[in-house]
Design a protein around this motif. Structure first.
Motif, mmCIF file in Angstrom:
data_model
loop_
_atom_site.group_PDB
_atom_site.id
_atom_site.type_symbol
_atom_site.label_atom_id
_atom_site.label_comp_id
_atom_site.label_asym_id
_atom_site.label_seq_id
_atom_site.Cartn_x
_atom_site.Cartn_y
_atom_site.Cartn_z
ATOM 1 N N GLU A 57 0.843 -1.209 0.000
ATOM 2 C CA GLU A 57 0.000 0.000 0.000
ATOM 3 C C GLU A 57 0.876 1.258 0.000
ATOM 4 O O GLU A 57 0.670 2.184 -0.780
ATOM 5 N N ALA A 58 1.920 1.279 0.864
ATOM 6 C CA ALA A 58 2.773 2.470 0.975
ATOM 7 C C ALA A 58 3.502 2.740 -0.348
ATOM 8 O O ALA A 58 3.545 3.883 -0.819
ATOM 9 N N ALA A 59 4.065 1.671 -0.942
ATOM 10 C CA ALA A 59 4.827 1.858 -2.189
ATOM 11 C C ALA A 59 3.889 2.236 -3.338
ATOM 12 O O ALA A 59 4.203 3.125 -4.133
ATOM 13 N N SER A 60 2.705 1.576 -3.410
ATOM 14 C CA SER A 60 1.781 1.864 -4.521
ATOM 15 C C SER A 60 1.273 3.305 -4.417
ATOM 16 O O SER A 60 1.185 4.021 -5.420
ATOM 17 N N ARG A 61 0.940 3.706 -3.180
ATOM 18 C CA ARG A 61 0.419 5.076 -2.995
ATOM 19 C C ARG A 61 1.474 6.091 -3.455
ATOM 20 O O ARG A 61 1.170 7.038 -4.171
ATOM 21 N N GLN A 62 2.724 5.855 -3.078
ATOM 22 C CA GLN A 62 3.775 6.800 -3.443
ATOM 23 C C GLN A 62 4.039 6.779 -4.952
ATOM 24 O O GLN A 62 4.248 7.822 -5.565
ATOM 25 N N LEU A 63 3.947 5.576 -5.538
ATOM 26 C CA LEU A 63 4.176 5.458 -6.984
ATOM 27 C C LEU A 63 3.116 6.238 -7.754
ATOM 28 O O LEU A 63 3.380 6.803 -8.818
ATOM 29 N N ALA A 64 1.909 6.291 -7.186
ATOM 30 C CA ALA A 64 0.823 7.020 -7.839
ATOM 31 C C ALA A 64 0.857 8.515 -7.494
ATOM 32 O O ALA A 64 0.050 9.290 -8.014
ATOM 33 N N THR A 65 1.783 8.907 -6.597
ATOM 34 C CA THR A 65 1.829 10.309 -6.173
ATOM 35 C C THR A 65 3.010 11.044 -6.803
ATOM 36 O O THR A 65 2.846 12.053 -7.496
ATOM 37 N N PHE A 66 4.206 10.533 -6.545
ATOM 38 C CA PHE A 66 5.412 11.175 -7.074
ATOM 39 C C PHE A 66 6.592 10.254 -6.861
ATOM 40 O O PHE A 66 6.737 9.665 -5.792
ATOM 41 N N VAL A 298 9.583 6.135 -3.741
ATOM 42 C CA VAL A 298 8.826 4.875 -3.649
ATOM 43 C C VAL A 298 9.533 3.890 -2.720
ATOM 44 O O VAL A 298 8.910 3.282 -1.834
ATOM 45 N N VAL A 299 10.849 3.753 -2.902
ATOM 46 C CA VAL A 299 11.555 2.795 -2.038
ATOM 47 C C VAL A 299 11.619 3.318 -0.597
ATOM 48 O O VAL A 299 11.575 2.527 0.351
ATOM 49 N N ALA A 300 11.689 4.642 -0.444
ATOM 50 C CA ALA A 300 11.702 5.210 0.917
ATOM 51 C C ALA A 300 10.376 4.889 1.620
ATOM 52 O O ALA A 300 10.352 4.513 2.808
ATOM 53 N N ALA A 301 9.268 5.008 0.882
ATOM 54 C CA ALA A 301 7.956 4.700 1.473
ATOM 55 C C ALA A 301 7.908 3.228 1.886
ATOM 56 O O ALA A 301 7.412 2.881 2.977
ATOM 57 N N ALA A 302 8.452 2.354 1.027
ATOM 58 C CA ALA A 302 8.476 0.917 1.359
ATOM 59 C C ALA A 302 9.346 0.693 2.598
ATOM 60 O O ALA A 302 8.987 -0.074 3.492
#
Ligand SMILES: Cc1ncc(COP(=O)(O)O)c(C=O)c1O
Length: 416
Positions: A57-66, A298-302
């Motif tokens: 969820e965290a990585a997907s959300r960030q990928l869809a954001t920036f 994205v990787v930071a969010a993960a």
């Protein structure tokens, strides 16, 4: 399989002889293309479990954001660096982001060379630290001594005396003497050591945890030579040892530089070098560094999600408890089967040494191979490591439970 061999070439060998094509993962479970489920007792990259919903969820959300790179200031990347730094002792507080264990060790090596003025590397005999030209030269397990680079010197891992005897083969002073000799050898070949690469659990060497204080004298020799100590946490990071969050704490080593990769992003390419501020400053006097994908949002969010899950689900404690339970059950198997020479490890990093029989203690890589194949057929994934390629490598996702440990031991018993 034919298409794979044709298009990917001969480098991509099959892990098993029996065809195995995993297509889905959830927690400690992997499902193959025929719908068969396997207990994953091997993979440490999905550290908090395959496809953990929090990480997804965290990585997907960030990928869809920036998603961009570390050149642009980003609260998220700084938050992750802060979270990691909180887990490190002072003064290891500066994070530099890369994409793999190899890149982390390569950057650590450059930092060590720039700051020490040295050009030689010390490694243990069967260590593996990565696959680039420089770091690949440290792969002493596959490079014959006569082809080893002049700037590389090897020391033994702190091996045990033998089956059933956990006392180290060498006294701490004899062990330190090996380091002294390796440093002299480097000097004779014109190299002052820049770094000692230490895998804190000696994973590729065969998984050893020497007694407290045992490594001190050897480490003092390294320090006296002017080399920096690089703790390669690619295998031992994030609570895996059960006793500590980082492997170097488990080993009682104080590193100058720490490198980490595999488990950090639960499958995303997140790798980090952490060191002291002045070492980064020393490095930047003569060098530059930038890594396009390293530490993106994205990787930071993960990475943040992985740290959250570890804490909230108490997974370091789980590794301690389940690891001890698993080793206990495997040790009872050893009492009943001559071909199990030793059960060792720490936390959820467990090795089962396979030998012809206990009297001869001859390593039996051929039996180890049959065992992992038989385990696959019984729906359990286990790997092989160690200098003799005869150590079953059990290093599951950190959510592995006592029930899973029971299933693994029962499957192994049935294969034996
Ligand atoms: C201890 C250790 N260091 C470094 C590496 C290299 O990591 P990567 O494959 O991410 O480059 C590995 C990979 O297996 C490893 O086990």
């Amino acid at each position: 399989m034919e298409r794979r061999a044709r298009l990917l070439g001969p480098m991509y060998k099959q892990f098993y002889q029996t065809p195995f094509v995993p297509v889905r993962g959830e927690g400690v479970w992997v499902t193959d293309e025929n719908g068969k489920r396997y207990l994953d007792a091997y993979n440490n990259v999905p550290h908090v479990g395959h496809c953990h919903p929090r990480v997804v969820e965290a990585a997907s959300r960030q990928l869809a954001t920036f998603n961009s790179n570390t050149r642009y200031p980003s609260e998220l990347i700084v938050d992750y660096a802060e979270r990691l730094a909180e887990t490190m002792p002072d003064p290891l507080k500066v994070c530099m982001f890369v994409c793999s264990g190899t890149e982390a060790n390569e950057l650590a090596w450059r930092i060590a060379m720039a700051n020490s003025g040295g050009s030689g590397a010390l490694i243990t005999r069967s260590a593996f630290h990565g696959n680039s030209t420089i770091i690949g030269a440290l792969d002493s397990s596959t490079i014959p001594t006569e082809r080893q680079q002049a700037w590389v010197a090897t020391v033994p891992a702190p091996e045990h005396r033998g089956i059933g005897d956990r006392t180290p083969k060498l006294t701490a002073s004899e062990y330190a003497e090996q380091y002294r000799r390796a440093i002299v050898g480097l000097a004779e070949r014109g190299h002052r050591p820049a770094a000692y690469f230490a895998c804190p659990v000696f994973a590729s060497d065969g998984l050893y945890s020497p007694p407290a204080g045992y490594l001190n004298e050897a480490i003092a020799e390294v320090r006296k030579s002017g080399a920096l100590i690089i703790a390669d946490e690619v295998q031992s990071a994030l609570g895996r040892t059960g006793t500590h969050f980082w492997g170097f704490q488990h080993a009682g080593i104080t590193p100058d530089i720490v490198t980490m990769a595999k488990p950090m992003g639960n499958g995303l390419p997140l790798a980090v070098v952490i060191t002291r501020p002045e070492l980064v400053e020393g490095f930047l006097k003569t060098e530059r560094y930038f890594n396009t994908f390293g530490g993106n949002q994205v990787v930071a969010a993960a990475g943040i999600a992985v740290l959250d899950v570890l804490r909230e689900e108490g997974l370091q404690q789980n590794a301690l408890q389940v690891g001890a339970y698993l080793r206990g059950r495997l040790a009872r198997l050893m009492d009943r089967d001559e071909r199990i020479g030793d059960v060792r490890g720490t936390g959820l990093f467990v090795g089962v040494e396979v030998v012809r029989d206990r009297a001869s203690q001859v390593p039996a890589p051929e039996i180890a191979r049959v065992l992992i194949e038989g385990l696959l057929q019984r729906g359990v994934l286990v790997g092989i490591t160690g200098a003799g390629r005869n150590l079953l490598k059990i290093r599951p996702p950190m959510i592995f439970s006592q029930d899973h440990a029971d299933q693994l031991v029962e499957a192994l018993e049935s294969v034996l």
